[in-house]
Write an enzyme that holds these catalytic residues in place. Structure first.
Site, PDB file in Angstrom:
ATOM      1  CG  HIS A  54      71.631 -22.246  34.824  1.00 22.83           C
ATOM      2  ND1 HIS A  54      72.110 -22.608  33.435  1.00 22.83           N
ATOM      3  CD2 HIS A  54      70.110 -22.418  34.068  1.00 22.83           C
ATOM      4  CE1 HIS A  54      71.574 -22.941  33.153  1.00 22.83           C
ATOM      5  NE2 HIS A  54      70.166 -22.655  33.074  1.00 22.83           N
TER       6      HIS A  54
ATOM      7  CG  HIS B 295      67.076 -26.507  34.103  1.00 23.46           C
ATOM      8  ND1 HIS B 295      67.259 -26.769  32.504  1.00 23.46           N
ATOM      9  CD2 HIS B 295      66.926 -25.254  34.062  1.00 23.46           C
ATOM     10  CE1 HIS B 295      68.161 -25.879  31.707  1.00 23.46           C
ATOM     11  NE2 HIS B 295      67.782 -24.787  33.052  1.00 23.46           N
ATOM     12  CD  GLU B 296      66.514 -22.452  36.335  1.00 22.79           C
ATOM     13  OE1 GLU B 296      67.672 -21.943  36.917  1.00 22.79           O
ATOM     14  OE2 GLU B 296      65.747 -22.895  35.724  1.00 22.79           O
TER      15      GLU B 296
ATOM     16  CD  GLU C 189      68.987 -22.231  29.871  1.00 23.08           C
ATOM     17  OE1 GLU C 189      67.547 -22.837  30.534  1.00 23.08           O
ATOM     18  OE2 GLU C 189      69.230 -21.412  30.389  1.00 23.08           O
TER      19      GLU C 189
END
Length: 299
Positions: free
Chosen positions: A145, A141-142, A214
């Site tokens: 980003h 997930h990070e 997100e």
């Protein structure tokens, strides 16, 4: 979005475009008010824009310093580095710097102005609470980003709110020399109201974009690893644990909450939902369940 193996997100691209157009229109209107009513404030505007640029350029260093995080080498954190090495190879993207923040707060965040100038940070709290698959889900997930250049986008998007907030606070002091004429008070009232409106609209636009980014990072990370259930499990653990963290500890890292993997749970129908930088956890879990069905795997 950078050219990686993370799934492209046309919805994120569209929303960035819509928010950007809205902010450009807001910038032009706000600038017209400043130039017409309060020309002397332009120097203050230049200073604030310079601060926003500095926040963007040094975002990785500022974020890590804010969390008192330290960059760790492969020798100091071999398992964490190995996991990020695998994910970066899978995503075909540059490896960011790897950092650890010594706090019991279970969370993670990514920062940096570009994929080649970025860092991924995890807390000691999250390392204690998640198993390997859950941590891999959070890291994917990070890294999404980073690939989406989310820090750059959000820094630019929030700069108008920074400028407006600056003027709300300091406009009365910036123009004391104008208070000598009859129009001084009216001019500052106009600037103050314009700043309030610009700040509020900018806040709502950037919060809406932040919530969608997100969801986009959840999707990209889940499809990259093929394990949405691990990401959902991590999300449930972290939001549950965040609710047990003392309020004073949460306030200490409030300035970083928009960049965290997760925030304390709240009702999707509450005012907090509208103002939050993150979508409700139920919405994130629902999306991961749909991805599991798409991949033919139960959540």
């Amino acid at each position: 979005m950078s050219k990686t193996r993370f799934r492209s997100d046309a919805g994120l691209t569209r929303r960035i475009g819509v928010v950007s157009l809205g902010l450009v229109a807001l910038y032009l209107a706000f600038g017209a008010v400043l130039i017409t009513v309060m020309p002397s404030a332009l120097m203050a505007a230049v200073v604030v824009v310079a601060l926003a640029w500095g926040q963007w350029y040094f975002s990785d260093k500022l974020a890590l310093a804010s969390m008192r995080a330290r960059i760790v080498t492969p020798e100091q954190a071999p398992e964490l580095h190995a996991m990020i090495d695998r994910l970066c190879a899978l995503a075909d993207m540059p490896k960011p710097a790897v950092a650890i923040a010594d706090t019991d707060l279970p969370n993670a965040f990514a920062t940096g102005r570009s994929p080649s100038h970025s860092a991924v940070c995890v807390t000691t709290g999250i390392l204690k609470r998640l198993d390997a698959e859950e941590l891999e889900g959070v890291l994917s997930h990070e890294l999404a980003h980073v690939a989406h250049r989310d820090v750059s986008v959000m820094t630019v998007a929030s700069s108008l709110g920074l400028l407006a907030g600056f003027l709300i606070r300091w406009a009365p002091f910036l123009g004391n020399n104008r208070d000598r004429n009859n129009n001084g008070a009216l001019m500052f009232l106009v600037v103050w109201i314009a700043s309030m409106v610009a700040y509020f609209i900018s806040f709502l636009l950037t919060r809406a974009l932040s919530r969608y980014r997100e969801l986009s990072a959840d999707r990209a990370g889940a499809y990259l690893t093929g394990k949405p259930s691990a990401l959902a499990s991590a999300l449930m653990k972290i939001t549950g644990e965040m609710g047990r963290i003392p309020s004073k500890d949460l306030r200490e890292v409030e300035n970083m909450s928009a960049f965290f993997f997760a925030t304390p749970a709240f009702s999707r129908d509450s005012l907090a939902g509208l103002m939050s930088s993150h979508p409700p956890v139920e919405k994130r879990i629902d999306q991961l369940a749909r991805i599991s069905a798409d991949l033919g795997r139960p959540l």
